[in-house]
Design a protein around this motif. Sequence first.
Motif, short mmCIF file in Angstrom:
data_model
loop_
_atom_site.label_atom_id
_atom_site.label_comp_id
_atom_site.label_asym_id
_atom_site.label_seq_id
_atom_site.Cartn_x
_atom_site.Cartn_y
_atom_site.Cartn_z
N LEU A 178 -8.26 58.43 25.08
CA LEU A 178 -8.23 58.55 23.62
C LEU A 178 -8.63 57.27 22.90
CD1 LEU A 178 -5.04 60.76 23.10
CD2 LEU A 178 -7.45 61.44 23.13
N ILE A 179 -8.23 56.11 23.42
CA ILE A 179 -8.60 54.85 22.76
C ILE A 179 -10.11 54.62 22.86
CG2 ILE A 179 -8.36 52.33 22.84
CD1 ILE A 179 -5.46 52.66 23.57
N THR A 180 -10.68 54.92 24.02
CA THR A 180 -12.14 54.81 24.17
C THR A 180 -12.84 55.80 23.25
OG1 THR A 180 -11.88 54.12 26.48
CG2 THR A 180 -14.06 54.91 25.80
N LEU A 181 -12.25 56.99 23.10
CA LEU A 181 -12.82 57.98 22.19
C LEU A 181 -12.86 57.45 20.76
CD1 LEU A 181 -13.81 60.83 21.49
CD2 LEU A 181 -11.40 61.55 21.33
N TYR A 243 -7.20 51.60 13.46
CA TYR A 243 -8.02 52.07 14.58
C TYR A 243 -9.12 51.08 14.95
CZ TYR A 243 -5.51 56.38 13.72
OH TYR A 243 -4.51 57.31 13.56
N HIS A 244 -9.66 50.39 13.95
CA HIS A 244 -10.69 49.39 14.26
C HIS A 244 -10.10 48.25 15.08
CE1 HIS A 244 -14.03 46.59 13.78
NE2 HIS A 244 -13.13 45.68 13.44
N VAL A 245 -8.97 47.71 14.65
CA VAL A 245 -8.35 46.59 15.35
C VAL A 245 -7.94 47.00 16.76
CG1 VAL A 245 -6.38 45.03 15.35
CG2 VAL A 245 -7.56 45.54 13.20
N LEU A 246 -7.48 48.24 16.91
CA LEU A 246 -7.05 48.74 18.22
C LEU A 246 -8.16 48.65 19.25
CD1 LEU A 246 -4.83 50.36 19.84
CD2 LEU A 246 -6.07 52.42 19.12
N THR A 247 -9.39 48.89 18.84
CA THR A 247 -10.52 48.96 19.78
C THR A 247 -11.39 47.71 19.78
OG1 THR A 247 -11.92 50.01 18.09
CG2 THR A 247 -10.62 51.46 19.51
N HIS A 248 -11.11 46.76 18.89
CA HIS A 248 -11.96 45.58 18.76
C HIS A 248 -11.70 44.58 19.89
CE1 HIS A 248 -13.21 41.60 17.25
NE2 HIS A 248 -14.17 42.28 16.66
N LYS A 249 -12.78 44.09 20.47
CA LYS A 249 -12.71 43.07 21.52
C LYS A 249 -13.54 41.86 21.10
CE LYS A 249 -10.46 45.67 24.52
NZ LYS A 249 -9.08 45.37 24.96
N ASP A 250 -13.04 40.68 21.45
CA ASP A 250 -13.79 39.46 21.14
C ASP A 250 -15.13 39.47 21.87
OD1 ASP A 250 -13.63 36.58 19.99
OD2 ASP A 250 -14.23 36.29 22.08
N PHE A 258 -8.03 40.07 17.64
CA PHE A 258 -7.72 40.70 16.36
C PHE A 258 -6.37 41.43 16.45
CE2 PHE A 258 -10.29 42.80 12.67
CZ PHE A 258 -9.25 42.50 11.79
N LYS A 259 -6.18 42.17 17.50
CA LYS A 259 -4.95 42.92 17.72
C LYS A 259 -3.75 41.96 17.87
CE LYS A 259 -3.02 46.38 20.91
NZ LYS A 259 -2.16 45.53 21.76
N ASN A 260 -3.96 40.85 18.55
CA ASN A 260 -2.88 39.87 18.72
C ASN A 260 -2.44 39.29 17.38
OD1 ASN A 260 -2.93 40.21 21.48
ND2 ASN A 260 -4.33 38.51 21.84
N ASN A 287 -2.88 49.86 26.19
CA ASN A 287 -3.43 48.92 25.21
C ASN A 287 -3.02 49.27 23.78
OD1 ASN A 287 -4.87 47.43 27.20
ND2 ASN A 287 -6.44 49.04 27.24
N GLY A 288 -1.93 50.00 23.66
CA GLY A 288 -1.46 50.38 22.33
C GLY A 288 -0.77 49.23 21.62
#
Length: 305
Positions: A178-181, A243-250, A258-260, A287-288
């Motif tokens: 679901l997170i990848t989705l 949702y953007h922050v959840l999936t954002h990677k440096d 961002f999530k941190n 990764n929630g």
Amino acid sequence: MKKASFFQHKIWVSIGFFGGFVVITITWILGGYFFNFSDDNLIIFFGEKEFLSSTFAPIAALFSGISAIATVCLIFIQIYYANKQKLNEQVRIFENQLFQIFSMRTEIIKSLKYNDGEQDFKGIAVCEIAYKMLNFYFVKYSKIKNIHYTYKYRVKDELVTDIEMLIDEKGKYVIPDLITLVKIILEYIDDKTRFVLYPYYHNIYITLKMIEEFPLISPEEKDSYIRIFRSQLSQFEFCLLYYHVLTHKDKHSGKSKFKNFVENCSFFHTTSETMLFYQFNAKEFKNGYKETAFKHPDEIKNKAS
């Protein structure tokens, strides 16, 4: 001025203070000793005992020493206030930069534009429509029965357009976790909107990064800056950012910086959870979000007790 440099200043001032005290003590003792010494050759240095000035010679040395100590103390005080003034100036510069970033977000929001083929959206409405699109596609592809459309929304091509990344060579849907989705859908929305939200996302990231990493303010002051910032955001912004922050990677490290930042400052503290069409918490998803994304540590502690 760095803390290490200020600490070195204090060490040198302390050494100077102690050294001055030792010199004064030795001078006073030797002065008194030589004053009572019988050798007539010392009269050259200390004068005749009958003269009053000779009587107060050791005391004069004492007061000279006290004056030296006072000078050292004055230097220490000057260093302290100079350091404090420099720190205050750095905080002032930080606040100016921070509030400039706040103002830039306002200008970025005003510049947002998107046309879905039937209607023009401007300003904060672009965040709203992007979130509704995300909601629509998540419901469409997740196939989760208890997920519903939080908001009724249709665009010209939604009923016929499919996201190519979710279709295999045989034309069948390939649904990832679901997170990848969510990540795939957001990338699709970014492409449809011509990446109009990228400057907005970056502004939010830079703001949280500045507050989190500035070393000269206390945790209480950081919370205060975060509250000021949160008060400027709408609920649709919070939901889209969730949702953007959840999936954002440096881009370089691949880490969820961002999530941190969000979890460290309880960024979603004032977010209406009922507006979120689906929640990803750390208890159910690897990764929630941690609970600190919504609640301050003291709230969590009180709840547990």
